[in-house]
Design a protein around this motif. Sequence first.
Motif, short mmCIF file in Angstrom:
data_model
loop_
_atom_site.label_atom_id
_atom_site.label_comp_id
_atom_site.label_asym_id
_atom_site.label_seq_id
_atom_site.Cartn_x
_atom_site.Cartn_y
_atom_site.Cartn_z
N LYS A 16 0.84 -1.21 0.00
CA LYS A 16 0.00 0.00 0.00
C LYS A 16 0.87 1.26 0.00
CE LYS A 16 -2.79 -0.77 3.50
NZ LYS A 16 -3.90 -0.88 4.46
N ALA A 17 1.99 1.22 0.74
CA ALA A 17 2.90 2.36 0.77
C ALA A 17 3.50 2.60 -0.61
CB ALA A 17 4.01 2.14 1.80
N GLU A 18 3.92 1.52 -1.27
CA GLU A 18 4.47 1.66 -2.62
C GLU A 18 3.42 2.26 -3.56
OE1 GLU A 18 7.52 -1.32 -4.13
OE2 GLU A 18 6.28 -2.55 -2.78
N ARG A 19 2.19 1.78 -3.46
CA ARG A 19 1.11 2.28 -4.31
C ARG A 19 0.88 3.78 -4.04
NH1 ARG A 19 -3.65 -0.15 -2.56
NH2 ARG A 19 -2.50 -2.08 -2.81
N PHE A 20 0.91 4.18 -2.76
CA PHE A 20 0.72 5.59 -2.38
C PHE A 20 1.70 6.48 -3.14
CE2 PHE A 20 2.01 9.26 0.10
CZ PHE A 20 0.81 9.84 0.45
N PHE A 21 2.99 6.12 -3.13
CA PHE A 21 4.00 6.96 -3.77
C PHE A 21 3.93 6.86 -5.29
CE2 PHE A 21 5.66 6.53 0.57
CZ PHE A 21 5.77 7.87 0.88
N LYS A 22 3.66 5.67 -5.82
CA LYS A 22 3.52 5.50 -7.28
C LYS A 22 2.40 6.36 -7.83
CE LYS A 22 5.10 0.87 -8.25
NZ LYS A 22 4.71 -0.50 -8.07
N GLU A 23 1.24 6.33 -7.15
CA GLU A 23 0.07 7.09 -7.62
C GLU A 23 0.33 8.59 -7.65
OE1 GLU A 23 -3.02 5.88 -4.93
OE2 GLU A 23 -3.46 4.05 -6.06
N ARG A 24 1.26 9.06 -6.84
CA ARG A 24 1.57 10.48 -6.78
C ARG A 24 2.79 10.84 -7.62
NH1 ARG A 24 -1.34 8.69 -3.10
NH2 ARG A 24 -2.84 9.94 -1.92
N GLY A 25 3.31 9.87 -8.34
CA GLY A 25 4.47 10.12 -9.19
C GLY A 25 5.73 10.42 -8.41
N ILE A 26 5.83 9.86 -7.22
CA ILE A 26 7.00 10.10 -6.37
C ILE A 26 7.93 8.90 -6.46
CG2 ILE A 26 7.78 10.47 -4.00
CD1 ILE A 26 4.96 11.78 -3.52
N LYS A 27 9.17 9.19 -6.85
CA LYS A 27 10.17 8.13 -6.99
C LYS A 27 10.60 7.65 -5.60
CE LYS A 27 14.67 7.86 -8.98
NZ LYS A 27 15.71 8.64 -9.61
N TYR A 28 10.78 6.35 -5.47
CA TYR A 28 11.22 5.80 -4.18
C TYR A 28 12.14 4.61 -4.43
CZ TYR A 28 7.74 2.20 -5.10
OH TYR A 28 7.03 1.19 -5.68
N GLN A 29 12.87 4.26 -3.38
CA GLN A 29 13.74 3.09 -3.41
C GLN A 29 13.15 2.05 -2.47
OE1 GLN A 29 17.47 3.62 -1.43
NE2 GLN A 29 18.29 1.67 -2.10
N PHE A 30 12.89 0.85 -2.98
CA PHE A 30 12.38 -0.23 -2.13
C PHE A 30 13.55 -1.08 -1.64
CE2 PHE A 30 11.04 -4.71 -1.72
CZ PHE A 30 10.15 -4.56 -0.67
N VAL A 31 13.60 -1.31 -0.34
CA VAL A 31 14.64 -2.16 0.25
C VAL A 31 13.93 -3.36 0.88
CG1 VAL A 31 16.52 -2.32 1.92
CG2 VAL A 31 16.10 -0.15 0.72
N ASP A 32 14.19 -4.54 0.33
CA ASP A 32 13.58 -5.76 0.84
C ASP A 32 14.32 -6.19 2.10
OD1 ASP A 32 12.54 -8.29 1.36
OD2 ASP A 32 12.44 -8.83 -0.76
N MET A 33 13.63 -6.16 3.22
CA MET A 33 14.27 -6.47 4.50
C MET A 33 14.63 -7.94 4.62
SD MET A 33 12.28 -3.83 6.96
CE MET A 33 13.25 -4.12 8.42
N LYS A 34 14.07 -8.79 3.78
CA LYS A 34 14.47 -10.20 3.81
C LYS A 34 15.81 -10.40 3.11
CE LYS A 34 10.35 -12.66 4.66
NZ LYS A 34 9.10 -13.17 4.29
N GLU A 35 16.10 -9.54 2.14
CA GLU A 35 17.35 -9.67 1.38
C GLU A 35 18.46 -8.80 1.96
OE1 GLU A 35 16.62 -8.96 -2.76
OE2 GLU A 35 14.95 -10.39 -2.78
N LYS A 36 18.15 -7.53 2.22
CA LYS A 36 19.21 -6.60 2.64
C LYS A 36 19.00 -6.11 4.07
CE LYS A 36 21.70 -2.51 1.10
NZ LYS A 36 21.50 -1.46 2.05
N GLY A 37 17.84 -5.57 4.35
CA GLY A 37 17.59 -5.06 5.70
C GLY A 37 18.15 -3.67 5.91
N MET A 38 18.03 -3.22 7.15
CA MET A 38 18.50 -1.89 7.54
C MET A 38 19.87 -2.01 8.17
SD MET A 38 15.06 -0.45 9.37
CE MET A 38 15.31 1.29 9.13
#
Length: 117
Positions: A16-38
């Motif tokens: 839902k968060a990704e959709r929120f930013f996509k719908e507003r044309g806002i570029k974002y970086q997705f970080v998969d916490m299962k692969e990389k994490g914080m």
Amino acid sequence: MGIQIFGTKKCNDTKKAERFFKERGIKYQFVDMKEKGMSKGEFTSVAQVNGGIEKMINQDAKDKDTLALIKYIADDDKLEKLLENQHLIKTPVVRNGKQSTLGYQPDVWKNWDIPKK
């Protein structure tokens, strides 16, 4: 730096968060916490902004044994244990520079000053 979304591909709130930013044309970086994490630095800065390590913990996580352990260990050990077990962190974690949120928070994101694509 722009928007960073830390989460997992299976998490509905992350989607839902990704959709929120996509719908507003806002570029974002997705970080998969299962692969990389914080990283430790990212985690501590998000924890500071959001009220501490305790607020970062998803009390509804499936791993009840590790949740119970984290509840009773010292704060310094909590940080290390959460970094080892990032599946216990509330998602999505959305960062915009020094600002960040835990969980799905569109009302907060609407008020952020974010440049469009």
